[in-house]
Enzyme design. Structure first.
Site, PDB file in Angstrom:
ATOM      1  N   SER A 117       1.116  -1.257   0.019  1.00  0.00           N
ATOM      2  CA  SER A 117      -0.168  -0.371  -0.321  1.00  0.00           C
ATOM      3  C   SER A 117       0.854   1.354   0.039  1.00  0.00           C
ATOM      4  O   SER A 117       0.312   2.153   0.018  1.00  0.00           O
ATOM      5  CB  SER A 117      -0.819   0.175   1.213  1.00  0.00           C
ATOM      6  N   HIS A 138      -2.133  -3.718  -6.919  1.00  0.00           N
ATOM      7  CA  HIS A 138      -2.873  -2.962  -5.094  1.00  0.00           C
ATOM      8  C   HIS A 138      -4.683  -3.171  -5.333  1.00  0.00           C
ATOM      9  O   HIS A 138      -5.352  -2.472  -5.780  1.00  0.00           O
ATOM     10  CB  HIS A 138      -2.140  -1.863  -4.825  1.00  0.00           C
ATOM     11  N   ASN A 188      -5.330   6.472  -1.806  1.00  0.00           N
ATOM     12  CA  ASN A 188      -4.529   6.734  -0.248  1.00  0.00           C
ATOM     13  C   ASN A 188      -3.640   8.267  -0.542  1.00  0.00           C
ATOM     14  O   ASN A 188      -3.284   8.181   0.567  1.00  0.00           O
ATOM     15  CB  ASN A 188      -3.445   6.212   0.569  1.00  0.00           C
TER      16      ASN A 188
HETATM   17  P1  NAI Z   1      -1.347 -10.261   7.349  1.00  0.00           P
HETATM   18  O1  NAI Z   1      -1.037  -9.728   9.149  1.00  0.00           O
HETATM   19  O2  NAI Z   1      -3.067 -10.141   7.936  1.00  0.00           O
HETATM   20  O3  NAI Z   1      -0.697 -11.059   6.763  1.00  0.00           O
HETATM   21  C1  NAI Z   1       0.237 -10.662   6.089  1.00  0.00           C
HETATM   22  C2  NAI Z   1       0.719 -12.597   6.145  1.00  0.00           C
HETATM   23  O4  NAI Z   1       2.545 -12.643   5.584  1.00  0.00           O
HETATM   24  C3  NAI Z   1       0.547 -13.285   7.577  1.00  0.00           C
HETATM   25  O5  NAI Z   1       0.011 -14.754   7.432  1.00  0.00           O
HETATM   26  C4  NAI Z   1       2.295 -13.279   7.910  1.00  0.00           C
HETATM   27  O6  NAI Z   1       2.340 -14.984   8.153  1.00  0.00           O
HETATM   28  C5  NAI Z   1       2.901 -12.957   6.261  1.00  0.00           C
HETATM   29  N1  NAI Z   1       4.462 -13.242   6.188  1.00  0.00           N
HETATM   30  C6  NAI Z   1       5.270 -12.339   7.149  1.00  0.00           C
HETATM   31  N2  NAI Z   1       5.888 -12.599   6.479  1.00  0.00           N
HETATM   32  C7  NAI Z   1       6.297 -13.145   5.138  1.00  0.00           C
HETATM   33  C8  NAI Z   1       7.048 -13.837   4.807  1.00  0.00           C
HETATM   34  N3  NAI Z   1       7.997 -13.108   4.533  1.00  0.00           N
HETATM   35  N4  NAI Z   1       7.193 -15.513   3.975  1.00  0.00           N
HETATM   36  C9  NAI Z   1       6.312 -15.584   3.788  1.00  0.00           C
HETATM   37  N5  NAI Z   1       4.720 -15.005   4.733  1.00  0.00           N
HETATM   38  C10 NAI Z   1       5.083 -14.572   5.739  1.00  0.00           C
HETATM   39  O7  NAI Z   1      -1.625  -8.391   6.498  1.00  0.00           O
HETATM   40  P2  NAI Z   1      -2.387  -7.969   5.335  1.00  0.00           P
HETATM   41  O8  NAI Z   1      -3.620  -6.602   5.614  1.00  0.00           O
HETATM   42  O9  NAI Z   1      -2.735  -9.019   4.634  1.00  0.00           O
HETATM   43  O10 NAI Z   1      -1.312  -6.561   4.708  1.00  0.00           O
HETATM   44  C11 NAI Z   1      -0.605  -7.572   3.837  1.00  0.00           C
HETATM   45  C12 NAI Z   1       0.018  -6.746   2.529  1.00  0.00           C
HETATM   46  O11 NAI Z   1      -0.872  -5.479   1.473  1.00  0.00           O
HETATM   47  C13 NAI Z   1       0.641  -5.175   2.812  1.00  0.00           C
HETATM   48  O12 NAI Z   1       2.067  -5.465   2.280  1.00  0.00           O
HETATM   49  C14 NAI Z   1      -0.245  -4.228   3.155  1.00  0.00           C
HETATM   50  O13 NAI Z   1       0.930  -3.021   2.944  1.00  0.00           O
HETATM   51  C15 NAI Z   1      -0.997  -4.680   1.787  1.00  0.00           C
HETATM   52  N6  NAI Z   1      -2.322  -4.245   1.965  1.00  0.00           N
HETATM   53  C16 NAI Z   1      -3.611  -4.055   2.559  1.00  0.00           C
HETATM   54  C17 NAI Z   1      -5.097  -3.743   2.913  1.00  0.00           C
HETATM   55  C18 NAI Z   1      -5.453  -3.637   4.187  1.00  0.00           C
HETATM   56  O14 NAI Z   1      -5.998  -3.373   4.073  1.00  0.00           O
HETATM   57  N7  NAI Z   1      -5.443  -4.741   5.390  1.00  0.00           N
HETATM   58  C19 NAI Z   1      -4.416  -3.159   1.517  1.00  0.00           C
HETATM   59  C20 NAI Z   1      -4.315  -2.916   0.696  1.00  0.00           C
HETATM   60  C21 NAI Z   1      -2.873  -3.555   0.369  1.00  0.00           C
END
Ligand code: NAI
Length: 385
Positions: A117, A138, A188
């Site tokens: 993001s 995204h 954003n």
């Molecule tokens: P989250 O915290 O729900 O999930 C992240 C997942 O990645 C976790 O299951 C974790 O175990 C895994 N993980 C962490 N490091 C890892 C690695 N080195 N190798 C493999 N798996 C790994 O996070 P979320 O909310 O799904 O966000 C993920 C990405 O998406 C971020 O870059 C965030 O900025 C972006 N994003 C988030 C939004 C939101 O509203 N939550 C909207 C749009 C983009």
């Protein structure tokens, strides 16, 4: 049919996996945390139970879709994927090391995308030996429900890749927009004044949160007022985005965060999820009635609206995206009732200029500077559409 590799089985990775699986693609979902993979699988099963109950899918089809996602704890399964989408923790160094690792496993032609993001795609691509195949894709949360997808080519990305991704994203039933690799991409960035100007109005004591929210929902037609929305998103997330956009824009005062929100963030008053934010969500907590003063309500609504329009116009001026994509982004990414440039035409370009110039002359603050595109349009007697 394509084979998609997704890294990170959290909220976004799981949602993106569902989007591709239910449109006939096969997915491998990798996470370093086995519990995250189990949770992702269970949540998807629950989602499909509901979709079957609503007769959106037959039980067989629902099973078939779920079977097309393979949950893996090793990257070896990525050897023959066509596209990788990374959705792990928002940390540049970790993302870079994952991209480096993946590049050693995938084929020469595999496209590598990040769902980040806030990080620059150029910085992520710089970790790769073939940065020309790296791009930003995204999605918005929740990915299966939100139509918008921002497609972000980096300076290193090869010509034509953004268009290929646009077609792919359309094929999974989503609405892609192409945007430059600048902080906050479209949504954003352009949405910042919805929060920032509302807080500024509150800080000046012009109105309370109930009144500001009421002005934006009743006169603007927004589904939620700015304070309700910030409390819903959570100040941990919303404040951090504001801070990161401000820093990434080399501290442009337009994007300056507020102390009011910073203090909520520091206090752990994140909003709905913690029971308190701008509003109190405790049982029996009362809300004030919004003011019924029409002049005040109009003043609030117009001030926030012209700030939003100015930001969208400036994004057009700086070629961040084209006119249609800018409007689609705001209506489909954050459910604005109208595209801001279309809204500008309706409101009157001259009125936008006058309102902003008045704010600028009153405050003498850079945040109220009018985008040059608006002044040029007035000289040339033009509208956005
Ligand atoms: P989250 O915290 O729900 O999930 C992240 C997942 O990645 C976790 O299951 C974790 O175990 C895994 N993980 C962490 N490091 C890892 C690695 N080195 N190798 C493999 N798996 C790994 O996070 P979320 O909310 O799904 O966000 C993920 C990405 O998406 C971020 O870059 C965030 O900025 C972006 N994003 C988030 C939004 C939101 O509203 N939550 C909207 C749009 C983009």
């Amino acid at each position: 049919m394509k084979k998609i590799g997704i890294i990170g089985g959290g909220a976004m990775g799981s949602g993106i996996a569902q989007v591709f699986a239910q449109t006939g693609n096969t997915v491998v979902l990798y996470d370093t945390n086995q519990e995250a993979l189990d949770r992702s699988k269970q949540n998807l099963a629950k989602t499909f139970e509901k979709l079957v109950a609503k007769e959106k899918y037959t039980a067989e089809k629902a099973q078939e879709i779920q079977n097309s996602i393979e949950y893996v704890g090793s990257l070896e399964a990525f050897a023959d994927i066509d596209l990788m989408i990374e959705a792990i923790i928002e940390n540049l160094e970790i993302k870079k090391s994952v991209f480096k690792q993946v590049e050693e496993i995938v084929s020469e032609t595999c496209i590598l995308a990040s769902n980040t993001s806030s990080l620059s795609i150029a910085s992520i691509a710089s970790a790769c030996s073939k940065p020309e195949r790296v791009i930003g894709i995204h999605f918005f949360n929740p990915a299966p429900l939100m139509a918008l997808v921002e497609v972000i080519p980096a300076v290193q990305t090869r010509d034509g890749l953004a268009e290929e991704i646009r077609t792919l994203i359309q094929s999974v039933g989503k609405l892609p927009v192409i945007t430059k690799d600048t902080p906050g991409f479209i949504v954003n960035r352009v949405a910042r004044p919805f929060y920032g100007e509302a807080i500024r109005i509150l800080e000046e004591g012009m109105a309370n949160v109930e009144t500001i929210d009421f002005a934006m929902t009743s006169l603007g037609g927004f589904r939620m007022g700015p304070f309700e929305l910030m409390d819903f998103i959570g100040h941990d997330v919303n404040y951090r985005v504001t801070e990161s956009v401000f820093e990434s824009f080399f501290y442009d005062p337009k994007f300056k965060p507020s102390f009011s929100q910073k203090r909520l963030f520091e206090a752990g008053f994140y909003g709905r999820k913690s029971g308190r934010g701008f509003y109190n969500y405790a049982e029996g907590a009362e809300r004030k009635s919004p003011s019924q003063n029409q002049v005040l309500l109009e003043k609030i609504y117009k001030r926030i609206l012209v700030m939003l329009i100015n930001e969208a116009a400036d994004a057009l001026f700086l070629n961040i995206a084209n006119r249609e994509d800018l409007d689609t982004a705001m209506t489909k990414g954050v459910n604005y009732p109208k595209g801001l440039l279309k809204w500008a035409d309706e409101y009157g370009i001259e009125n936008v200029k006058n309102d902003l110039d008045e704010l600028y002359h009153y405050y003498h603050e850079d945040r109220y500077r009018l985008s040059p595109i608006i002044r040029n349009m007035i000289k040339e007697n033009k509208t956005f559409y």
